[in-house]
Design an enzyme around this catalytic site. Structure first.
Site, PDB file in Angstrom:
ATOM      1  N   ARG A   1       0.911  -1.189  -0.003  1.00 64.03           N
ATOM      2  CA  ARG A   1      -0.056  -0.063   0.125  1.00 64.03           C
ATOM      3  C   ARG A   1       0.743   1.433  -0.143  1.00 64.03           C
ATOM      4  O   ARG A   1       0.630   2.147  -0.931  1.00 64.03           O
ATOM      5  CB  ARG A   1      -0.765   0.086   1.243  1.00 64.03           C
ATOM      6  CG  ARG A   1      -2.265  -0.711   1.256  1.00 64.03           C
ATOM      7  CD  ARG A   1      -2.641  -1.096   2.565  1.00 64.03           C
ATOM      8  NE  ARG A   1      -1.633  -2.187   2.891  1.00 64.03           N
ATOM      9  CZ  ARG A   1      -1.678  -3.778   2.370  1.00 64.03           C
ATOM     10  NH1 ARG A   1      -2.888  -4.295   1.707  1.00 64.03           N
ATOM     11  NH2 ARG A   1      -0.480  -4.416   2.813  1.00 64.03           N
ATOM     12  N   THR A   2       1.881   1.413   0.908  1.00 60.91           N
ATOM     13  CA  THR A   2       2.653   2.633   0.978  1.00 60.91           C
ATOM     14  C   THR A   2       3.361   2.850  -0.031  1.00 60.91           C
ATOM     15  O   THR A   2       3.280   3.968  -0.741  1.00 60.91           O
ATOM     16  CB  THR A   2       3.327   2.487   2.452  1.00 60.91           C
ATOM     17  OG1 THR A   2       2.623   2.396   3.529  1.00 60.91           O
ATOM     18  CG2 THR A   2       3.946   4.114   2.554  1.00 60.91           C
TER      19      THR A   2
ATOM     20  N   LYS B   1      25.631  -4.931  -0.570  1.00 58.38           N
ATOM     21  CA  LYS B   1      26.771  -5.200  -0.545  1.00 58.38           C
ATOM     22  C   LYS B   1      27.546  -4.450   0.651  1.00 58.38           C
ATOM     23  O   LYS B   1      28.758  -4.178   0.856  1.00 58.38           O
ATOM     24  CB  LYS B   1      27.510  -4.655  -1.893  1.00 58.38           C
ATOM     25  CG  LYS B   1      27.183  -5.431  -2.947  1.00 58.38           C
ATOM     26  CD  LYS B   1      27.638  -4.748  -4.211  1.00 58.38           C
ATOM     27  CE  LYS B   1      26.713  -4.624  -5.370  1.00 58.38           C
ATOM     28  NZ  LYS B   1      26.899  -3.702  -6.589  1.00 58.38           N
TER      29      LYS B   1
ATOM     30  N   ARG C   1      11.167   3.916   3.563  1.00 66.22           N
ATOM     31  CA  ARG C   1      10.859   2.825   4.914  1.00 66.22           C
ATOM     32  C   ARG C   1      11.934   2.184   5.215  1.00 66.22           C
ATOM     33  O   ARG C   1      12.686   1.524   4.360  1.00 66.22           O
ATOM     34  CB  ARG C   1       9.731   2.063   4.100  1.00 66.22           C
ATOM     35  CG  ARG C   1       9.519   0.551   5.017  1.00 66.22           C
ATOM     36  CD  ARG C   1       8.259  -0.057   4.629  1.00 66.22           C
ATOM     37  NE  ARG C   1       7.185   0.731   4.829  1.00 66.22           N
ATOM     38  CZ  ARG C   1       5.646   0.210   5.115  1.00 66.22           C
ATOM     39  NH1 ARG C   1       5.509  -1.063   4.793  1.00 66.22           N
ATOM     40  NH2 ARG C   1       4.680   0.881   5.402  1.00 66.22           N
TER      41      ARG C   1
ATOM     42  N   HIS D   1       4.675   5.819  11.667  1.00 69.63           N
ATOM     43  CA  HIS D   1       4.092   5.643  10.124  1.00 69.63           C
ATOM     44  C   HIS D   1       3.269   7.000   9.852  1.00 69.63           C
ATOM     45  O   HIS D   1       2.039   6.771   9.775  1.00 69.63           O
ATOM     46  CB  HIS D   1       3.631   4.520  10.042  1.00 69.63           C
ATOM     47  CG  HIS D   1       3.199   4.069   8.696  1.00 69.63           C
ATOM     48  ND1 HIS D   1       3.475   4.905   7.477  1.00 69.63           N
ATOM     49  CD2 HIS D   1       2.863   2.992   8.182  1.00 69.63           C
ATOM     50  CE1 HIS D   1       2.978   4.169   6.482  1.00 69.63           C
ATOM     51  NE2 HIS D   1       2.625   3.049   6.677  1.00 69.63           N
TER      52      HIS D   1
HETATM   53  N1   CP Z   1      -0.201   0.048   5.804  1.00 73.18           N
HETATM   54  C1   CP Z   1       0.656  -0.197   5.180  1.00 73.18           C
HETATM   55  O1   CP Z   1       1.879   0.400   5.669  1.00 73.18           O
HETATM   56  O2   CP Z   1       0.851  -1.222   4.465  1.00 73.18           O
HETATM   57  P1   CP Z   1       1.993  -1.860   3.656  1.00 73.18           P
HETATM   58  O3   CP Z   1       3.211  -2.446   4.538  1.00 73.18           O
HETATM   59  O4   CP Z   1       1.673  -2.576   2.558  1.00 73.18           O
HETATM   60  O5   CP Z   1       2.706  -0.332   2.812  1.00 73.18           O
END
Ligand code: CP
Length: 326
Positions: free
Chosen positions: A67-68, A95, A117, A145
């Site tokens: 999603r993100t 590496k 991320r 998040h």
């Molecule tokens: N909600 C969320 O962060 O989903 P993903 O891990 O798929 O990005």
């Protein structure tokens, strides 16, 4: 977009978005308000506005994401930015190259923004202090998040009309959840009442000090809340037995139709995804009439467009006219 970060007044969010803890209620409200006109862009036949034309955004993902990652990618493309995705698994990180060296090499290619991320709590803030590009936290370990919580807030406000005074319970693996932390900060700042509900083993120490009350039983949470934000068990972050078994967890903490039927009113059901159906939530609830889980996904693009726009120096007052451009 007429303004550039070098010549315009300081962007209203600062240089980076590393979490909701440092933001004020008015900054959060500004993001939600800015997302509203951008939501319409995704409903057009040609889903594009020239707002970030010429900007280069790198999506740097050290953990899996559906999603993100896709939501940021769509948001960037719908704002006409040039985007590149870098996954740690197919980069020189394998590496031994460090996060900062990776980012400095991206900087040398004249990028403007990094969406990060990372498995390590604090990674986004660490990077933000070391590179001039805007850094957006797309989830750092169990820390924050922020864009997930912003899209949750947007969805709640869209449904209820306001966030102030709402009773929202976050239910599930609070201990390992960056979504829970960002939601607690965001909801409390926006005037909601916040609760968490989880087994004792999945509650972080000091969660009450963050502004959340604690329910030990789903029945109590369901009786109290207007909305439930259901979280999955993050088995990939667990070392040791936090719950006796998934079947036992579902029996005691699963959100089922039977449990919701005992609520005094229908509860709005949110889930950030990915879902483990039959563990923290049953399919009848996830796909039921009070679920806004897919609406959260739709809203995520608009919220991320707003964050990108504001961090790039876009004027909040111009968001509506910028979003109306073809
Ligand atoms: N909600 C969320 O962060 O989903 P993903 O891990 O798929 O990005």
């Amino acid at each position: 977009m007429s303004a550039s970060p070098k010549t315009s007044p300081p962007p209203p969010l600062g240089k980076d978005l590393v979490g909701l803890e440092p933001l004020s209620a008015s900054q959060i409200a500004l993001i939600l308000d800015t997302a509203t006109p951008f939501k319409e862009v995704s409903t057009r036949r040609i889903k594009k506005v020239p707002v970030l034309r010429g900007k280069t955004v790198v999506n740097l993902f050290f953990e899996p994401s559906t999603r993100t990652r896709l939501s940021f990618d769509f948001a960037e493309k719908r704002l006409s930015a040039d985007t590149v995705h870098v996954a740690s698994s197919d980069s020189s990180v394998t590496k031994g190259e460090t996060l900062v060296d990776t980012a400095r090499n991206l900087e040398a290619m004249q990028i403007d923004m990094v969406v990060l991320r990372h498995w390590s709590a604090g990674a986004a803030a660490f990077l933000a202090e070391r590179i001039p590009s805007n850094v957006i936290n797309a989830g750092d370990g169990a820390h924050e998040h922020p864009t997930q919580a912003l899209l949750d807030l947007f969805t709640l406000r869209d449904h209820f009309g306001a966030i102030e005074g709402l009773k929202v319970c976050i239910l599930g693996d609070i201990l390992h959840s960056r979504v829970a932390r960002s939601n607690i900060y965001g909801l409390a700042k926006m005037g909601a009442e916040v609760a968490v509900c989880a087994p004792r083993t999945l509650l972080p120490a000091g969660v009450e000090d963050m502004g959340a009350r604690v329910f030990r039983r789903v029945g109590e949470a369901v009786e109290w809340a207007d909305a439930l934000n259901v979280l999955r068990l993050q088995l990939e972050r667990m070392r040791g037995g936090f719950v006796p078994s998934l079947r036992e967890y579902n029996r005691v903490f699963g959100v089922t139709q039977e449990r919701l039927a005992r609520a005094p009113k229908p509860l709005l059901i949110l889930h950030p995804g990915p879902m483990n159906r039959g563990v923290e939530i049953d399919s009848a609830v996830a796909d039921g009439p009070h679920s806004v889980i897919l609406r959260q996904v739709t809203n995520g693009i608009a919220v991320r467009m707003a964050v990108l726009y504001l961090l790039a120096g876009g004027a909040p007052s111009a968001a509506e006219s910028e979003a109306a451009r073809a």
